[in-house]
Motif scaffolding. Structure first.
Motif, PDB file in Angstrom:
ATOM      1  N   PRO A   1       0.823  -1.233   0.000  1.00  0.00           N
ATOM      2  CA  PRO A   1       0.000   0.000   0.000  1.00  0.00           C
ATOM      3  C   PRO A   1       0.848   1.270   0.000  1.00  0.00           C
ATOM      4  CG  PRO A   1      -0.785  -1.527   1.684  1.00  0.00           C
ATOM      5  CD  PRO A   1       0.480  -2.117   1.133  1.00  0.00           C
ATOM      6  N   GLU A   2       1.990   1.237   0.717  1.00  0.00           N
ATOM      7  CA  GLU A   2       2.822   2.458   0.750  1.00  0.00           C
ATOM      8  C   GLU A   2       3.405   2.768  -0.629  1.00  0.00           C
ATOM      9  OE1 GLU A   2       5.534   1.872   3.982  1.00  0.00           O
ATOM     10  OE2 GLU A   2       4.010   2.442   5.472  1.00  0.00           O
TER      11      GLU A   2
ATOM     12  N   ILE B   1      -7.340  -9.136   3.642  1.00  0.00           N
ATOM     13  CA  ILE B   1      -8.640  -8.472   3.691  1.00  0.00           C
ATOM     14  C   ILE B   1      -8.719  -7.779   5.042  1.00  0.00           C
ATOM     15  CG2 ILE B   1     -11.136  -8.714   3.560  1.00  0.00           C
ATOM     16  CD1 ILE B   1     -10.704 -11.456   2.279  1.00  0.00           C
ATOM     17  N   PRO B   2      -9.028  -6.500   5.164  1.00  0.00           N
ATOM     18  CA  PRO B   2      -9.155  -5.555   4.062  1.00  0.00           C
ATOM     19  C   PRO B   2      -7.845  -5.454   3.285  1.00  0.00           C
ATOM     20  CG  PRO B   2      -9.818  -4.569   6.163  1.00  0.00           C
ATOM     21  CD  PRO B   2      -9.192  -5.868   6.475  1.00  0.00           C
ATOM     22  N   GLY B   3      -7.965  -5.172   1.999  1.00  0.00           N
ATOM     23  CA  GLY B   3      -6.810  -5.221   1.119  1.00  0.00           C
ATOM     24  C   GLY B   3      -6.154  -3.872   0.894  1.00  0.00           C
TER      25      GLY B   3
ATOM     26  N   ARG C   1      -6.642   0.117   2.467  1.00  0.00           N
ATOM     27  CA  ARG C   1      -5.534   0.871   3.078  1.00  0.00           C
ATOM     28  C   ARG C   1      -5.305   2.198   2.369  1.00  0.00           C
ATOM     29  NH1 ARG C   1      -3.649   2.028   6.621  1.00  0.00           N
ATOM     30  NH2 ARG C   1      -1.405   2.066   6.207  1.00  0.00           N
ATOM     31  N   LEU C   2      -5.553   2.213   1.049  1.00  0.00           N
ATOM     32  CA  LEU C   2      -5.291   3.436   0.286  1.00  0.00           C
ATOM     33  C   LEU C   2      -6.271   4.553   0.632  1.00  0.00           C
ATOM     34  CD1 LEU C   2      -4.326   2.037  -3.238  1.00  0.00           C
ATOM     35  CD2 LEU C   2      -2.861   3.319  -1.661  1.00  0.00           C
ATOM     36  N   VAL C   3      -7.430   4.212   1.152  1.00  0.00           N
ATOM     37  CA  VAL C   3      -8.426   5.260   1.451  1.00  0.00           C
ATOM     38  C   VAL C   3      -7.871   6.252   2.470  1.00  0.00           C
ATOM     39  CG1 VAL C   3     -10.760   5.712   2.313  1.00  0.00           C
ATOM     40  CG2 VAL C   3     -10.357   3.819   0.720  1.00  0.00           C
TER      41      VAL C   3
ATOM     42  N   ARG D   1     -14.684   0.740  -4.425  1.00  0.00           N
ATOM     43  CA  ARG D   1     -13.408   0.033  -4.574  1.00  0.00           C
ATOM     44  C   ARG D   1     -13.580  -1.304  -5.296  1.00  0.00           C
ATOM     45  NH1 ARG D   1     -12.305  -1.751   0.406  1.00  0.00           N
ATOM     46  NH2 ARG D   1     -14.204  -0.987   1.332  1.00  0.00           N
ATOM     47  N   THR D   2     -12.595  -1.630  -6.129  1.00  0.00           N
ATOM     48  CA  THR D   2     -12.531  -2.954  -6.758  1.00  0.00           C
ATOM     49  C   THR D   2     -11.099  -3.452  -6.605  1.00  0.00           C
ATOM     50  OG1 THR D   2     -14.163  -2.257  -8.385  1.00  0.00           O
ATOM     51  CG2 THR D   2     -12.908  -4.238  -8.902  1.00  0.00           C
TER      52      THR D   2
END
Ligand SMILES: CC(C)(COP(=O)(O)OP(=O)(O)OC[C@H]1O[C@@H](n2cnc3c(N)ncnc32)[C@H](O)[C@@H]1OP(=O)(O)O)[C@@H](O)C(=O)NCCC(=O)NCCSC(=O)/C=C/c1ccc(O)cc1
Length: 395
Positions: free
Chosen positions: A108-109, A142-144, A148-150, A161-162
């Motif tokens: 995610p980072e 999960i959560p994926g 995390r990007l939110v 999200r998809t």
């Protein structure tokens, strides 16, 4: 009396965008750890305590020089490998959990860094993103990565999200295909697409007779590519289309389901590529896939009249596409440069190639109006996307 609900067809029609989806901005990112291909055999055999395998190291050196890669970026450093001796032998010391722990934060980072660049170039606030399409092979949480990007990007909690996991090397093209459909079917939608990969899931020590391990260590690189996709760009918001996504297709090449595969084991990810056969299999199917994508648009097989974004699976794959389509030497220059500078980053790579094409056009490189993105992966799957250049350049 209150009027009844509108006709369903009218609701659907009103919801659709007027124009085609277009890429409005692109962002890319890599880990800081830069690895030169010439230095990599020494580093890899030292880090894995395999210096005694002199013959295998020579073979690895030869392979490293064959792939078209000069430089890559890897999240895993010698230091990280020293801290995880269990990564060296995933059969004796299963280490999937430790690898997934690394990916949980690092993917995610890395994805967020690419997204921030795309959003900055787009010029609108992150809260204007309506949809998020994320794809990775590097993780199973999960959560994926999408969730995390939110918070990482300050997206709205209501962003739709998809998450596409484990699509192999065609994942970037698949994510753009999904984004196109979302943008065209939801008037005003602004879709943030991001593809991020870390090869720490594939890292192991070299073993005599295990060619796939050598390929995994020699060819692949880490990175993230992001794009903002939307239809009907808003000039008042300074939105500027770069490439219109005109049409998309996906095909499975019959009888090739074992050519490229990957499975999650308790040790690590284990991949298989029929390395010698894959370039020829792609070569044998690519022209049919292109004709199927272009003929409905009334476009013929003048391949040199197009610009090209071909997933650089390896130099042998690009050479095969070149040969089959009889392309002029400069036609795959963007794909070859990305392979050389970053390695094969799975689905991320086509977004880097899109960025490279854009850069070349902005520098005034002569570029046809129409182009094609081609991506390959497990299936064997061929993704084809017809592109229309909006960047000013010489035609
Ligand atoms: C580099 C290759 C493998 C060979 O190149 P070549 O020009 O035919 O050269 P050589 O025939 O001289 O082979 C080089 C060396 O590799 C050896 N080799 C050559 N294939 C073999 C062999 N199947 N056995 C065992 N030795 C061999 C060969 O013996 C030789 O060793 P040596 O004589 O000791 O130098 C070339 O064919 C090639 O690039 N193939 C396509 C690679 C490829 O499919 N890329 C991935 C596309 S899809 C994708 O992006 C990712 C999906 C993925 C899926 C799962 C994952 O885990 C990770 C990723």
């Amino acid at each position: 009396m209150a009027s009844g609900p509108a006709n369903v067809r009218d609701i659907c029609r009103a919801r659709r965008a007027d124009g085609p989806a277009a890429v409005l901005a692109i962002g890319t990112a890599n880990p800081a750890n830069r690895v030169l291909q010439d230095d990599f055999p020494d580093m890899y055999f030292r880090a894995t305590k395999s210096e005694h395998l002199v013959g295998l190291k020579e073979k690895f050196k030869r392979l490293c020089q064959k792939l078209g890669v000069q430089k890559r970026y890897l999240h895993h450093t010698e230091e990280l490998i020293r801290a995880h001796p269990e990564f060296l032998d995933p059969v004796q010391t299963p280490s999937l959990d430790e690898r997934l722990d690394i990916a949980k934060t690092a993917v995610p980072e890395l994805a967020a860094r690419a997204c921030r660049k795309a959003i900055a170039e787009w010029g609108r606030p992150a809260t204007d993103v309506t949809h998020l399409v994320v794809t990775t092979n590097s993780g199973a949480h999960i959560p994926g990565v999408d969730a995390r990007l939110v918070p990482l990007l300050g997206l709205r909690p209501a962003v739709r999200r998809t998450m596409l996991y484990l699509n192999g090397c065609f994942a970037g093209a698949a994510a753009l295909r999904v984004a196109k459909d979302l943008a065209e079917n939801n008037r005003g939608a602004r879709v943030l697409v991001v593809c991020a990969e870390l090869t720490v899931l594939l890292f192991t020590r070299p073993v005599e007779g295990d060619f796939m391990t050598l390929m995994n260590q020699a060819l692949f690189g880490d990175g993230a590519g992001a794009a903002v996709v939307g239809a009907d760009p808003v000039p008042a918001a300074a939105e500027r289309p770069l490439f219109e996504l005109v049409s998309t297709a996906q095909a499975i090449v019959p009888g090739t389901e074992d050519a490229i595969s990957m499975r999650v084991t308790k040790g690590c990810y284990v991949g298989h590529i029929a390395a010698r056969e894959v370039p020829a299999l792609i070569g044998a199917s690519v022209e049919r896939c292109l004709r199927d994508a272009l003929e409905p648009l009334g476009m013929g097989a003048q391949w040199n009249d197009l610009f090209w974004n071909v997933h650089p699976g390896s130099a042998a794959i690009l050479d095969q596409v070149d040969a089959v389509l009889r392309l002029r030497p400069d036609k795959l220059a963007a794909s070859r440069r990305v392979l050389s500078e970053y390695g094969n980053m799975f689905g991320v790579t086509v977004i880097f190639v899109l960025d490279e094409l854009r850069r070349r056009m902005e520098e005034g490189e002569e570029t046809p109006e129409w182009g094609v993105m081609l991506a390959f992966g497990p299936g064997l799957t061929v993704e084809t996307m017809v592109l229309h250049r909006c960047v000013e350049g010489t035609g």
